[in-house]
Design a protein around this motif. Structure first.
Motif, PDB file in Angstrom:
ATOM      1  N   THR A 190     -27.695 -95.706 -82.813  1.00  0.00           N
ATOM      2  CA  THR A 190     -27.944 -94.717 -83.852  1.00  0.00           C
ATOM      3  C   THR A 190     -27.331 -93.395 -83.427  1.00  0.00           C
ATOM      4  OG1 THR A 190     -29.655 -93.714 -85.261  1.00  0.00           O
ATOM      5  CG2 THR A 190     -30.176 -93.957 -82.934  1.00  0.00           C
ATOM      6  N   LEU A 191     -26.922 -92.607 -84.397  1.00  0.00           N
ATOM      7  CA  LEU A 191     -26.279 -91.322 -84.148  1.00  0.00           C
ATOM      8  C   LEU A 191     -27.331 -90.224 -84.049  1.00  0.00           C
ATOM      9  CD1 LEU A 191     -23.419 -89.973 -83.948  1.00  0.00           C
ATOM     10  CD2 LEU A 191     -23.644 -89.480 -86.393  1.00  0.00           C
ATOM     11  N   SER A 192     -27.213 -89.394 -83.028  1.00  0.00           N
ATOM     12  CA  SER A 192     -28.155 -88.292 -82.848  1.00  0.00           C
ATOM     13  C   SER A 192     -27.924 -87.193 -83.886  1.00  0.00           C
ATOM     14  CB  SER A 192     -27.997 -87.696 -81.447  1.00  0.00           C
ATOM     15  OG  SER A 192     -28.806 -86.548 -81.291  1.00  0.00           O
ATOM     16  N   LEU A 193     -28.985 -86.480 -84.214  1.00  0.00           N
ATOM     17  CA  LEU A 193     -28.874 -85.317 -85.088  1.00  0.00           C
ATOM     18  C   LEU A 193     -28.386 -84.096 -84.313  1.00  0.00           C
ATOM     19  CD1 LEU A 193     -32.270 -85.698 -86.998  1.00  0.00           C
ATOM     20  CD2 LEU A 193     -29.995 -86.219 -87.903  1.00  0.00           C
ATOM     21  N   PHE A 194     -28.347 -84.209 -83.010  1.00  0.00           N
ATOM     22  CA  PHE A 194     -27.973 -83.079 -82.165  1.00  0.00           C
ATOM     23  C   PHE A 194     -26.596 -83.293 -81.546  1.00  0.00           C
ATOM     24  CE2 PHE A 194     -32.564 -83.367 -82.333  1.00  0.00           C
ATOM     25  CZ  PHE A 194     -32.909 -82.067 -82.685  1.00  0.00           C
ATOM     26  N   THR A 195     -26.103 -82.285 -80.856  1.00  0.00           N
ATOM     27  CA  THR A 195     -24.818 -82.394 -80.157  1.00  0.00           C
ATOM     28  C   THR A 195     -25.053 -82.284 -78.660  1.00  0.00           C
ATOM     29  OG1 THR A 195     -24.448 -80.013 -80.424  1.00  0.00           O
ATOM     30  CG2 THR A 195     -23.462 -81.482 -82.064  1.00  0.00           C
ATOM     31  N   ALA A 196     -24.128 -82.845 -77.902  1.00  0.00           N
ATOM     32  CA  ALA A 196     -24.305 -82.944 -76.450  1.00  0.00           C
ATOM     33  C   ALA A 196     -24.017 -81.634 -75.722  1.00  0.00           C
ATOM     34  CB  ALA A 196     -23.390 -84.037 -75.894  1.00  0.00           C
ATOM     35  N   THR A 197     -23.237 -80.742 -76.303  1.00  0.00           N
ATOM     36  CA  THR A 197     -22.838 -79.519 -75.619  1.00  0.00           C
ATOM     37  C   THR A 197     -24.054 -78.681 -75.227  1.00  0.00           C
ATOM     38  OG1 THR A 197     -22.499 -78.502 -77.786  1.00  0.00           O
ATOM     39  CG2 THR A 197     -20.555 -79.347 -76.646  1.00  0.00           C
ATOM     40  N   ASN A 198     -23.919 -77.964 -74.096  1.00  0.00           N
ATOM     41  CA  ASN A 198     -25.032 -77.181 -73.577  1.00  0.00           C
ATOM     42  C   ASN A 198     -24.482 -75.895 -72.939  1.00  0.00           C
ATOM     43  OD1 ASN A 198     -27.338 -76.187 -72.169  1.00  0.00           O
ATOM     44  ND2 ASN A 198     -28.178 -78.262 -72.123  1.00  0.00           N
ATOM     45  N   HIS A 199     -24.248 -74.889 -73.785  1.00  0.00           N
ATOM     46  CA  HIS A 199     -23.603 -73.667 -73.314  1.00  0.00           C
ATOM     47  C   HIS A 199     -24.523 -72.796 -72.458  1.00  0.00           C
ATOM     48  CE1 HIS A 199     -20.621 -74.958 -76.209  1.00  0.00           C
ATOM     49  NE2 HIS A 199     -19.791 -74.028 -75.751  1.00  0.00           N
ATOM     50  N   SER A 200     -25.834 -72.982 -72.569  1.00  0.00           N
ATOM     51  CA  SER A 200     -26.745 -72.237 -71.696  1.00  0.00           C
ATOM     52  C   SER A 200     -26.508 -72.629 -70.237  1.00  0.00           C
ATOM     53  CB  SER A 200     -28.198 -72.521 -72.085  1.00  0.00           C
ATOM     54  OG  SER A 200     -28.477 -72.049 -73.388  1.00  0.00           O
ATOM     55  N   TYR A 201     -26.130 -73.871 -70.023  1.00  0.00           N
ATOM     56  CA  TYR A 201     -25.813 -74.349 -68.681  1.00  0.00           C
ATOM     57  C   TYR A 201     -24.650 -73.555 -68.087  1.00  0.00           C
ATOM     58  CZ  TYR A 201     -23.647 -77.441 -65.227  1.00  0.00           C
ATOM     59  OH  TYR A 201     -23.051 -77.947 -64.096  1.00  0.00           O
ATOM     60  N   PHE A 202     -23.657 -73.221 -68.926  1.00  0.00           N
ATOM     61  CA  PHE A 202     -22.491 -72.483 -68.460  1.00  0.00           C
ATOM     62  C   PHE A 202     -22.858 -71.119 -67.896  1.00  0.00           C
ATOM     63  CE2 PHE A 202     -19.621 -74.917 -71.578  1.00  0.00           C
ATOM     64  CZ  PHE A 202     -19.122 -75.730 -70.577  1.00  0.00           C
ATOM     65  N   VAL A 203     -23.875 -70.498 -68.461  1.00  0.00           N
ATOM     66  CA  VAL A 203     -24.214 -69.134 -68.049  1.00  0.00           C
ATOM     67  C   VAL A 203     -25.422 -69.092 -67.126  1.00  0.00           C
ATOM     68  CG1 VAL A 203     -23.173 -68.119 -70.100  1.00  0.00           C
ATOM     69  CG2 VAL A 203     -25.594 -68.732 -70.148  1.00  0.00           C
ATOM     70  N   GLY A 204     -25.803 -70.219 -66.583  1.00  0.00           N
ATOM     71  CA  GLY A 204     -26.860 -70.246 -65.585  1.00  0.00           C
ATOM     72  C   GLY A 204     -28.264 -70.077 -66.117  1.00  0.00           C
ATOM     73  N   ASP A 205     -28.425 -70.177 -67.436  1.00  0.00           N
ATOM     74  CA  ASP A 205     -29.767 -70.064 -68.012  1.00  0.00           C
ATOM     75  C   ASP A 205     -30.360 -71.466 -68.096  1.00  0.00           C
ATOM     76  OD1 ASP A 205     -32.080 -69.599 -69.439  1.00  0.00           O
ATOM     77  OD2 ASP A 205     -31.148 -68.131 -70.777  1.00  0.00           O
ATOM     78  N   MET A 206     -30.920 -71.929 -66.991  1.00  0.00           N
ATOM     79  CA  MET A 206     -31.370 -73.308 -66.905  1.00  0.00           C
ATOM     80  C   MET A 206     -32.635 -73.569 -67.720  1.00  0.00           C
ATOM     81  SD  MET A 206     -28.934 -74.553 -65.495  1.00  0.00           S
ATOM     82  CE  MET A 206     -28.352 -75.653 -64.250  1.00  0.00           C
ATOM     83  N   VAL A 207     -33.394 -72.533 -68.013  1.00  0.00           N
ATOM     84  CA  VAL A 207     -34.567 -72.714 -68.875  1.00  0.00           C
ATOM     85  C   VAL A 207     -34.107 -73.116 -70.277  1.00  0.00           C
ATOM     86  CG1 VAL A 207     -36.514 -71.558 -69.990  1.00  0.00           C
ATOM     87  CG2 VAL A 207     -36.036 -71.150 -67.568  1.00  0.00           C
ATOM     88  N   LYS A 208     -33.139 -72.376 -70.816  1.00  0.00           N
ATOM     89  CA  LYS A 208     -32.630 -72.703 -72.151  1.00  0.00           C
ATOM     90  C   LYS A 208     -31.811 -73.995 -72.134  1.00  0.00           C
ATOM     91  CE  LYS A 208     -32.661 -68.070 -74.143  1.00  0.00           C
ATOM     92  NZ  LYS A 208     -31.857 -66.968 -74.705  1.00  0.00           N
ATOM     93  N   ALA A 209     -31.109 -74.241 -71.044  1.00  0.00           N
ATOM     94  CA  ALA A 209     -30.336 -75.484 -70.936  1.00  0.00           C
ATOM     95  C   ALA A 209     -31.271 -76.686 -71.054  1.00  0.00           C
ATOM     96  CB  ALA A 209     -29.578 -75.524 -69.617  1.00  0.00           C
ATOM     97  N   GLN A 210     -32.417 -76.596 -70.407  1.00  0.00           N
ATOM     98  CA  GLN A 210     -33.394 -77.681 -70.483  1.00  0.00           C
ATOM     99  C   GLN A 210     -34.005 -77.770 -71.878  1.00  0.00           C
ATOM    100  OE1 GLN A 210     -36.340 -77.639 -67.377  1.00  0.00           O
ATOM    101  NE2 GLN A 210     -37.671 -79.095 -68.405  1.00  0.00           N
ATOM    102  N   GLN A 211     -34.241 -76.618 -72.509  1.00  0.00           N
ATOM    103  CA  GLN A 211     -34.807 -76.617 -73.855  1.00  0.00           C
ATOM    104  C   GLN A 211     -33.867 -77.296 -74.844  1.00  0.00           C
ATOM    105  OE1 GLN A 211     -35.464 -72.440 -74.461  1.00  0.00           O
ATOM    106  NE2 GLN A 211     -37.523 -72.471 -73.563  1.00  0.00           N
ATOM    107  N   ALA A 212     -32.562 -77.021 -74.728  1.00  0.00           N
ATOM    108  CA  ALA A 212     -31.589 -77.649 -75.623  1.00  0.00           C
ATOM    109  C   ALA A 212     -31.549 -79.158 -75.407  1.00  0.00           C
ATOM    110  CB  ALA A 212     -30.207 -77.040 -75.398  1.00  0.00           C
ATOM    111  N   ALA A 213     -31.578 -79.579 -74.153  1.00  0.00           N
ATOM    112  CA  ALA A 213     -31.550 -81.011 -73.832  1.00  0.00           C
ATOM    113  C   ALA A 213     -32.838 -81.708 -74.257  1.00  0.00           C
ATOM    114  CB  ALA A 213     -31.318 -81.197 -72.335  1.00  0.00           C
ATOM    115  N   ASN A 214     -33.921 -80.975 -74.281  1.00  0.00           N
ATOM    116  CA  ASN A 214     -35.216 -81.571 -74.607  1.00  0.00           C
ATOM    117  C   ASN A 214     -35.249 -82.134 -76.027  1.00  0.00           C
ATOM    118  OD1 ASN A 214     -38.108 -82.085 -74.050  1.00  0.00           O
ATOM    119  ND2 ASN A 214     -38.423 -80.570 -75.665  1.00  0.00           N
ATOM    120  N   TRP A 215     -34.531 -81.504 -76.955  1.00  0.00           N
ATOM    121  CA  TRP A 215     -34.489 -82.029 -78.331  1.00  0.00           C
ATOM    122  C   TRP A 215     -33.941 -83.459 -78.331  1.00  0.00           C
ATOM    123  CZ3 TRP A 215     -37.471 -79.246 -81.064  1.00  0.00           C
ATOM    124  CH2 TRP A 215     -37.459 -77.855 -81.029  1.00  0.00           C
TER     125      TRP A 215
END
Length: 399
Positions: A190-215
């Protein structure tokens, strides 16, 4: 702090950096980046604000040093080639990541990268409002592929009980080859409603990076998927393969986490898909994505897939863990205009590699790499075409 104390500035990393190889700017030397951040920490209490206080002091008193800090933090792709040469295995990319995060708190640097990351975090909160449009667009794509490829092809969305949750990138180019391969393999997906990219990871904001991945994790759990499959995207796949277990623990325990290239390789080895051998009679070479290669150990699977369908495969030198970065990773593509000149300069070692192969197609398995290689192609008149690994497989499928 460990990195700062251990680094002895031996110089082993100097020629490992593609930016330094092209510019000879000391701010591009990995050990010098390390020294800049260490000096920042020594200027005051280690913790929030220490880096920025030091930066502001230099901004007023020494603009050249402030410029060096900006260069050190933002003209780095986090490719980790320097770590390969470091006798202490120090990861300068992680230090740069923390420096970026500190600077962006004071709006110092290309804010567009962080803004895209914020949008990825907030998408889960508005997903119900955009779901209907997304499904409609997917159905239109499905109809087209049924006419062009196979009448039985389906692109399911929110299919409960599907084994695979495929998380795409923005754009149909990341869905079409995967849909063809899943269909040919008889996969339950099945196709996800979300996208794999995680730009918070690029800027070292690991809290937001985890939040984006959590969806994505919650979507997989809600649908009962037992495998999360990521597309040809280096940094996104690195988060999946290297961070998800630490971020989510038991929520992803027993759940397969795999890149589409490796899964396609499995399909081929298990006989679930067939391809036309030597389907492409064009000189081609493969560019190792830093995040897929050095950071995730994916070297042989893409090469084996390419060599099956190619008649003339040419290896770049150096390659695998020593491969030169293309110069577009670390979020630099997102800040396209602001960091364009830096990207073009940092890509010179890669340009020289490509020219030496005399290949007409450069194949890679990363979206950022593809975008950067396209820019290098245009800027340096390489006269090449950029292809994805699974694009080749999808085009060579035998149904």
């Amino acid at each position: 702090k460990y990195y700062e104390d251990i680094c002895v500035r031996c110089g082993a990393c100097i020629d490992a950096c593609h930016f330094y190889a092209a510019s000879k700017d000391p701010a591009h030397i990995p050990a010098y980046r390390m020294m800049l951040v260490k000096k920042a920490h020594q200027s005051g209490e280690v913790g929030k604000g220490a880096l920025l206080d030091w930066y502001r002091d230099f901004e007023g008193a020494d603009s050249a040093m402030a410029a060096q800090l900006r260069t050190a933090m933002w003209e780095c792709t986090g490719c980790r080639r320097c770590a390969v040469f470091c006798p202490f295995d120090l990861d300068t990319g992680l230090l740069v990541s923390s420096g970026r995060y500190a600077m962006l708190q004071e709006e110092l640097g290309p804010e567009i990268i962080a803004e895209i990351g914020d949008a990825e975090v907030s998408k889960g909160e508005i997903i119900d409002f955009i779901k209907e449009f997304y499904v409609e667009q997917t159905k239109e794509l499905e109809t087209r592929l049924r006419e062009e490829f196979d009448p039985g092809l389906e692109i399911p969305v929110e299919k409960e009980g599907a084994r695979v949750l495929y998380v795409p990138l923005v754009g149909e180019h990341a869905i079409i080859p995967a849909a063809k391969i899943f269909h040919a393999a008889g996969e339950s997906w099945t196709l996800s409603l979300f996208t794999a990219t995680n730009h918070s990871y690029f800027v070292g904001d690991m809290v937001k990076a985890q939040q984006a991945a959590n969806w994505i994790v919650q979507e997989a759990r809600r649908l009962g998927a037992t495998s999360i499959v990521y597309p040809e995207c280096g940094h996104a796949s690195r988060t999946l393969l290297n961070y998800f277990d630490a971020w989510f623990g038991t929520e992803v325990q027993g759940m397969e986490k795999i890149n589409i290239v490796n899964l396609t390789h499995q399909y081929l080895k298990e006989g679930k898909i067939r391809v036309k051998p030597e389907a492409f009679n064009v000189p081609m070479t493969y560019h190792d994505s830093c995040s897929l290669g050095r950071s995730s150990g994916i070297y042989e699977e893409p090469r084996e897939l390419i060599q099956i369908v190619a008649t003339d495969y040419r290896e770049m030198t150096p390659n695998r863990e020593l491969q030169w970065c293309c110069g577009g990773g670390g979020g630099l593509i997102a800040a396209a205009e602001e960091l364009y000149d830096a990207r073009m300069q940092g890509g010179i070692p890669k340009v020289e590699q490509i020219r030496k192969t005399e290949a007409q197609w450069v194949v890679t398995a990363c979206e950022n790499c593809k975008a950067q290689l396209e820019d290098l192609n245009e800027h340096y008149d390489l006269n090449i075409e950029i292809k994805g690994v699974i694009d080749l497989v999808a085009d060579a499928l035998i149904l």
